[in-house]
Every structure is written in structure tokens, then in C-alpha cells.
Write a protein that holds these residues in place. Sequence first.
Motif, short mmCIF file in Angstrom:
data_model
loop_
_atom_site.label_atom_id
_atom_site.label_comp_id
_atom_site.label_asym_id
_atom_site.label_seq_id
_atom_site.Cartn_x
_atom_site.Cartn_y
_atom_site.Cartn_z
N TYR A 73 -20.48 5.29 45.95
CA TYR A 73 -19.50 4.78 46.12
C TYR A 73 -19.45 3.68 45.45
CZ TYR A 73 -18.61 3.89 50.54
OH TYR A 73 -18.96 2.55 52.26
N LEU A 74 -20.27 2.83 46.67
CA LEU A 74 -21.26 1.29 45.94
C LEU A 74 -21.35 0.87 45.25
CD1 LEU A 74 -21.35 0.78 50.11
CD2 LEU A 74 -19.31 0.23 49.29
N ARG A 82 -12.07 -0.80 52.13
CA ARG A 82 -11.75 0.56 52.30
C ARG A 82 -10.04 0.31 52.81
NH1 ARG A 82 -13.81 5.75 54.12
NH2 ARG A 82 -15.83 4.04 53.27
N SER A 85 -8.58 5.48 56.48
CA SER A 85 -10.10 5.87 56.32
C SER A 85 -11.03 7.19 55.36
CB SER A 85 -10.20 7.25 57.80
OG SER A 85 -9.12 7.68 56.96
N ASP A 86 -9.99 7.86 54.51
CA ASP A 86 -10.74 8.19 53.66
C ASP A 86 -10.36 7.74 51.97
OD1 ASP A 86 -8.21 8.88 53.98
OD2 ASP A 86 -8.44 10.97 53.62
N VAL A 88 -11.15 4.62 49.54
CA VAL A 88 -11.71 2.54 49.70
C VAL A 88 -10.54 2.50 48.16
CG1 VAL A 88 -13.51 2.99 50.35
CG2 VAL A 88 -13.33 3.58 48.06
N ARG A 144 -22.42 3.39 55.19
CA ARG A 144 -20.94 2.39 55.07
C ARG A 144 -21.86 0.87 54.71
NH1 ARG A 144 -15.54 2.90 58.60
NH2 ARG A 144 -14.80 1.32 57.13
N ASP A 146 -18.14 -1.35 54.03
CA ASP A 146 -17.05 -1.86 53.72
C ASP A 146 -16.34 -2.25 54.54
OD1 ASP A 146 -15.61 0.56 54.50
OD2 ASP A 146 -16.75 0.98 53.52
N THR A 154 -17.84 -3.14 58.22
CA THR A 154 -18.48 -2.36 58.87
C THR A 154 -19.60 -2.05 57.95
OG1 THR A 154 -16.88 -0.63 60.15
CG2 THR A 154 -19.29 0.50 59.68
N ASP A 156 -23.18 0.71 57.87
CA ASP A 156 -23.98 1.92 59.02
C ASP A 156 -25.05 2.27 57.64
OD1 ASP A 156 -24.38 3.60 60.62
OD2 ASP A 156 -22.88 5.47 59.87
N THR A 175 -25.30 1.13 63.56
CA THR A 175 -24.13 0.76 63.57
C THR A 175 -23.86 -0.80 63.73
OG1 THR A 175 -23.70 2.78 62.65
CG2 THR A 175 -21.88 1.90 63.24
#
Length: 212
Positions: A73-74, A82, A85-86, A88, A144, A146, A154, A156, A175
Amino acid sequence: MIDRRAVVACLLSLAAIIGLTSCAVSDPTQYYTLDQAAAGSGQAKASVGTLRSSAAGTGNVGVGVGPVIMPSYLDRTQIVTRTASDQVELSMFHRWAEPLEDGIARILAEQIGTGVPTERVVMFPWRGVDARAIRYQVVVSVLRFDGRPGGNITLDTRWRILGKGGEDLVLRRSTLIETAAGPGYEPMVAAMSRMLGTLGQELAAELRALPH
């Protein structure tokens, strides 16, 4: 009877108008790069605690940085934000000027080069003399990276430091969370650079503690 010369003249005039119109429209897309100056200007809050330091150095030991493994996704030019939470969102007019994995590797290599007493820090892929000189390799898997413009960002990651024979010497998960200094994409990218600076400092601390 149709006057062909009039038709040709009309078409040429139309082409000229279209050309002038296209020239008058500017591309609204803005391009961003991760910034080393921002990376060294602050330290994000790390969930892994205080960084370990060591008086020992690596001398002229070679350090290879990469590969940086990105989630799908990146893996794109658009900056990803984002929205939930789910969920983007891909920005249409705010894009990376280089592949994101290259920018991440560049910042980490620069931070490691600053924190480890060696001039031999190279980015993946390497070959020839550089490949033979590498004693430690840093591999980073981004889980992660984003956030929201004006909100929390964040980073991660899971990362490893490998020995010359490919064995795992250090295995960690880091993180980092930081709030952008203001609205818009520029403060968001600056916060992302700072978090990479913090990760680079953590990697440098671990490398300094290894045998040399």
C-alpha cells in the motif's frame, strides 16, 4: 461545395487554441523528499525505550543499509494518509519525488554514517569492493509509515542487523509516533523525516555496540 482551405484554416486555429490552453494550465502536483536536516533536528518518542550507547566504535568496518522492504500500500508515488484505522487515502497532488524505500534508506544511511565512526556506509544494492567490505548489513521491513496531515504519524518497522555470513546479530521491532507540527503535507513529511532520524540513531547505537 466545402472550401477545403477554410476547413484547414479552421482546424489550424483550433489546434493553436488548444495548444495555448494546455500551456496556460499548470501542473498542481507537489513533490516531496525526506529531509536529512529535519531527520537530525529532533527525536520522536520510541516505544523501545532509551537508546543504548557504547564507547566502542566500528573503525572502518563497512555497513550496508538495505534492502528496505515496503508494504504494497506504500509502494507508490502518491503520499498515503490514514483516514481511519483500516482506511487510507492516496493523495492526487502530493507525491514522493523518489521511491519511498530509496528515501528511507538514504536517511538511515546518513544517520548511521553520522553515528558510527566509519566512512564506509553504502546503500543496497552494492557490488564489487563495497560488497566485500561490508561486515554488517541493516535490513528494514516497514510495516506502517503513514498518518494524518496535522495529526499523528506512525512509523512501525521490524529490522535486523546481519553479520558478514548472513547470520542475525540483532532483531528488533521499533514503533515511533510523532505529531506533525502543523496542517498540510510539508509538516507531515518533516515529521516522517524526524522519525527516520530517530530510527537511524537507534540503528547506529546497536552497530556501535557490536564487535569490531
